[in-house]
Design an enzyme around this catalytic site. Structure first.
Site, PDB file in Angstrom:
ATOM      1  N   HIS A 120      -2.146  -2.358 -10.047  1.00 25.06           N
ATOM      2  CA  HIS A 120      -3.179  -1.785  -9.198  1.00 25.06           C
ATOM      3  C   HIS A 120      -4.368  -2.722  -9.123  1.00 25.06           C
ATOM      4  CE1 HIS A 120      -5.893   1.133  -7.407  1.00 25.06           C
ATOM      5  NE2 HIS A 120      -4.780   1.706  -6.986  1.00 25.06           N
ATOM      6  N   HIS A 141       0.882  -1.186   0.000  1.00 21.82           N
ATOM      7  CA  HIS A 141       0.000   0.000   0.000  1.00 21.82           C
ATOM      8  C   HIS A 141       0.915   1.230   0.000  1.00 21.82           C
ATOM      9  CE1 HIS A 141      -3.486   2.398   0.631  1.00 21.82           C
ATOM     10  NE2 HIS A 141      -3.840   2.050   1.853  1.00 21.82           N
ATOM     11  N   ASP A 160       2.687   5.686  -6.875  1.00 21.76           N
ATOM     12  CA  ASP A 160       3.905   5.625  -6.061  1.00 21.76           C
ATOM     13  C   ASP A 160       5.195   5.664  -6.867  1.00 21.76           C
ATOM     14  OD1 ASP A 160       2.712   5.517  -3.519  1.00 21.76           O
ATOM     15  OD2 ASP A 160       2.089   3.465  -3.929  1.00 21.76           O
TER      16      ASP A 160
HETATM   17  N1  COA Z   1       5.429  -6.522 -10.164  1.00 27.84           N
HETATM   18  C1  COA Z   1       5.445  -7.714 -10.783  1.00 27.84           C
HETATM   19  N2  COA Z   1       4.352  -8.442 -11.016  1.00 27.84           N
HETATM   20  C2  COA Z   1       3.185  -7.933 -10.614  1.00 27.84           C
HETATM   21  C3  COA Z   1       3.084  -6.699  -9.963  1.00 27.84           C
HETATM   22  C4  COA Z   1       4.273  -5.993  -9.753  1.00 27.84           C
HETATM   23  N3  COA Z   1       4.254  -4.795  -9.142  1.00 27.84           N
HETATM   24  N4  COA Z   1       1.806  -6.448  -9.675  1.00 27.84           N
HETATM   25  C5  COA Z   1       1.113  -7.494 -10.120  1.00 27.84           C
HETATM   26  N5  COA Z   1       1.942  -8.394 -10.681  1.00 27.84           N
HETATM   27  C6  COA Z   1       1.561  -9.658 -11.276  1.00 27.84           C
HETATM   28  C7  COA Z   1       1.290 -10.679 -10.198  1.00 27.84           C
HETATM   29  O1  COA Z   1       2.467 -11.353  -9.814  1.00 27.84           O
HETATM   30  C8  COA Z   1       0.293 -11.560 -10.868  1.00 27.84           C
HETATM   31  O2  COA Z   1       0.974 -12.396 -11.789  1.00 27.84           O
HETATM   32  P1  COA Z   1       0.523 -13.929 -11.992  1.00 27.84           P
HETATM   33  O3  COA Z   1      -0.907 -13.863 -12.486  1.00 27.84           O
HETATM   34  O4  COA Z   1       1.511 -14.454 -12.978  1.00 27.84           O
HETATM   35  O5  COA Z   1       0.630 -14.565 -10.633  1.00 27.84           O
HETATM   36  C9  COA Z   1      -0.547 -10.591 -11.678  1.00 27.84           C
HETATM   37  O6  COA Z   1       0.330  -9.483 -11.949  1.00 27.84           O
HETATM   38  C10 COA Z   1      -1.793 -10.107 -10.959  1.00 27.84           C
HETATM   39  O7  COA Z   1      -1.431  -9.560  -9.697  1.00 27.84           O
HETATM   40  P2  COA Z   1      -2.228  -9.704  -8.330  1.00 27.84           P
HETATM   41  O8  COA Z   1      -1.247  -9.953  -7.210  1.00 27.84           O
HETATM   42  O9  COA Z   1      -3.352 -10.676  -8.480  1.00 27.84           O
HETATM   43  O10 COA Z   1      -2.847  -8.282  -8.176  1.00 27.84           O
HETATM   44  P3  COA Z   1      -3.533  -7.693  -6.868  1.00 27.84           P
HETATM   45  O11 COA Z   1      -4.737  -6.992  -7.337  1.00 27.84           O
HETATM   46  O12 COA Z   1      -3.729  -8.709  -5.799  1.00 27.84           O
HETATM   47  O13 COA Z   1      -2.417  -6.698  -6.331  1.00 27.84           O
HETATM   48  C11 COA Z   1      -1.093  -4.826  -6.007  1.00 27.84           C
HETATM   49  C12 COA Z   1      -2.414  -5.355  -6.584  1.00 27.84           C
HETATM   50  C13 COA Z   1      -1.081  -3.304  -6.094  1.00 27.84           C
HETATM   51  C14 COA Z   1      -0.991  -5.242  -4.533  1.00 27.84           C
HETATM   52  C15 COA Z   1       0.059  -5.430  -6.804  1.00 27.84           C
HETATM   53  O14 COA Z   1      -0.006  -4.970  -8.140  1.00 27.84           O
HETATM   54  C16 COA Z   1       1.403  -5.094  -6.183  1.00 27.84           C
HETATM   55  O15 COA Z   1       1.847  -5.799  -5.272  1.00 27.84           O
HETATM   56  N6  COA Z   1       2.083  -4.007  -6.653  1.00 27.84           N
HETATM   57  C17 COA Z   1       3.323  -3.591  -6.071  1.00 27.84           C
HETATM   58  C18 COA Z   1       3.051  -2.776  -4.790  1.00 27.84           C
HETATM   59  C19 COA Z   1       2.513  -1.420  -5.075  1.00 27.84           C
HETATM   60  O16 COA Z   1       2.977  -0.724  -5.971  1.00 27.84           O
HETATM   61  N7  COA Z   1       1.528  -1.020  -4.282  1.00 27.84           N
HETATM   62  C20 COA Z   1       0.919   0.298  -4.377  1.00 27.84           C
HETATM   63  C21 COA Z   1      -0.460   0.165  -4.936  1.00 27.84           C
HETATM   64  S1  COA Z   1      -1.149   1.776  -5.274  1.00 27.84           S
END
Ligand code: COA
Length: 375
Positions: free
Chosen positions: A260, A221, A311
């Site tokens: 996201h 987050h 971010d």
């Molecule tokens: N880097 C690499 N791979 C990513 C990624 C990232 N930042 N964000 C998502 N993915 C990949 C996941 O590994 C997943 O791949 P898979 O289907 O091969 O397993 C796919 O994209 C879908 O991701 P998922 O974890 O289901 O998305 P989510 O909706 O649960 O998570 C976030 C959303 C924001 C938590 C996630 O994108 C993330 O962890 N981002 C990095 C942290 C961040 O920037 N947070 C600030 C948010 S405003």
């Protein structure tokens, strides 16, 4: 909910709000009907906070009075200053803000205030003071005066002045102000939802905000802006970044600042902060970090079809504003307090305890075991 993929309340509508809409067509963000682009480019953080908290854009007189009100609330009670001095200089600044929030609750309890808006305004005005009083005391031993320099000093100008010991340039103040506007509100994100859960128990206002701070801290987050800076800092050139991030992706590592839960096309806030990051880099005459960031963005689009969220480019913008990396997520608090507060007030206005159910997947009922019978 067994697997992670189906968990996390993804796509679950958990309530109603009239405060903001996020990603209605895969992108786009509106605070009470106003686009974040308009608010960032034509408005100010104070107008945004007023809009979120009071439900309408302030007129000229209201805005002037609001700026004055916030500017008049920046001094902290002596015992709170003593607490900030006693916290270790090595503490995580998010611990400092969470503690400062709780301490202010003890010195200025909600029951003794005129209402939730007064607490909200006080916290919006005071978080920057708490953070920088603690930081400057432990860094240089100085007990800084956190009072506003002018009767209408903005949140952005106050923060940068206390951080650097001198008033910011117009460019830096505007960049900071835009960033605060972009971070202000985001519907039922994790920290806001958590704050609403606390509010729904009819707990006090400060407890809801402290809940928000604790939830915001995690790298999935709010903590992502710090994690993004650490990633960018690991490379000296775009080429090195390309190799490094490819290697991280091959090991299935998350790249912070990308992806996201709600936006599927793009994060509208990222385009805005990216422009500011470039503007700041050009003004500083150094595009190195910006170029590294852009290369990582291109690579993530190519390799993973992922776009940067707010971010990612906030990291390089904050670096160019001279903000130390550990203060990135606390800056998010300074801004998001406006959104949290608006949601707490909205929750209270039509409250029902938030208490969902869980699917149980533990053991069937078991006969009681005496101590000597247990393995
Ligand atoms: N880097 C690499 N791979 C990513 C990624 C990232 N930042 N964000 C998502 N993915 C990949 C996941 O590994 C997943 O791949 P898979 O289907 O091969 O397993 C796919 O994209 C879908 O991701 P998922 O974890 O289901 O998305 P989510 O909706 O649960 O998570 C976030 C959303 C924001 C938590 C996630 O994108 C993330 O962890 N981002 C990095 C942290 C961040 O920037 N947070 C600030 C948010 S405003």
């Amino acid at each position: 909910m067994a697997a992670n993929k189906t968990g996390g309340l993804a796509d679950v509508v958990a309530g109603r709000t009239s405060i903001s809409t996020v990603g209605k067509e895969g992108h786009g963000l509106h605070y009470r009907g106003y686009s974040v682009e308009d608010l960032a480019e034509r408005g100010s953080f104070e107008e945004t906070a007023f809009l979120l908290l009071y439900g309408k854009l302030p007129n000229q007189t209201e805005l002037q009075m609001y700026r004055r009100r916030l500017a008049s609330k920046r001094e902290l009670p002596e015992p709170l200053l003593a607490i900030l001095e006693r916290l270790p200089g090595t503490a995580h600044p998010m611990d400092v803000l969470r503690t400062g929030c709780s301490a202010l609750a003890a010195f200025e309890p909600e029951e003794q205030r005129r209402g939730p808006h007064e607490v909200a305004d006080r916290l919006l005005a005071a978080f920057g003071s708490m953070l920088l009083y603690w930081q400057q005391y432990h860094r240089s031993g100085r007990r800084i005066d956190t009072a506003s320099a002018t009767p209408e000093e903005s949140v952005a100008a106050h923060f940068l002045r206390l951080l650097h010991g001198q008033a910011p340039s117009e460019l830096h103040e505007k960049a900071m102000d835009v960033s605060l506007t972009l971070y202000a509100e985001h519907e039922f994100n994790a920290s806001t939802f958590a704050a609403r859960v606390t509010a729904s128990t009819l707990s006090d206002f400060y407890s809801s905000i402290a809940t928000g701070i604790g939830t915001l801290r995690g790298p999935l987050h709010g903590g992502a802006n710090e994690a993004a800076m650490e990633l960018i800092d690991a490379y000296d050139s775009p080429e090195e970044a390309e190799q490094g991030v490819l290697s991280l992706l091959s090991r299935k590592q998350l790249i912070m600042g990308f992806g996201h839960r709600v936006y599927t096309v793009s994060d509208p806030r990222s385009d805005i902060v990216k422009r500011w990051s470039r503007r700041l880099a050009e003004a500083a005459g150094t595009l190195r970090i910006y170029n590294i960031s852009e290369r990582i963005e291109q690579l993530m689009r190519r390799e993973k079809r992922l776009f940067p969220n707010l971010d990612f480019y906030s990291a390089s913008a904050y670096r160019l504003l001279g903000i130390p990396t550990p203060l990135f997520t606390p800056v998010f608090v300074l801004s998001r307090t406006s959104g949290w507060a608006a949601h707490v007030i909205e929750q209270r206005g039509n409250n029902r305890l938030i208490r969902p159910r869980a699917d149980y997947d533990g053991p069937e009922p078991q006969p009681w075991l005496l101590l000597e019978e247990r393995s």
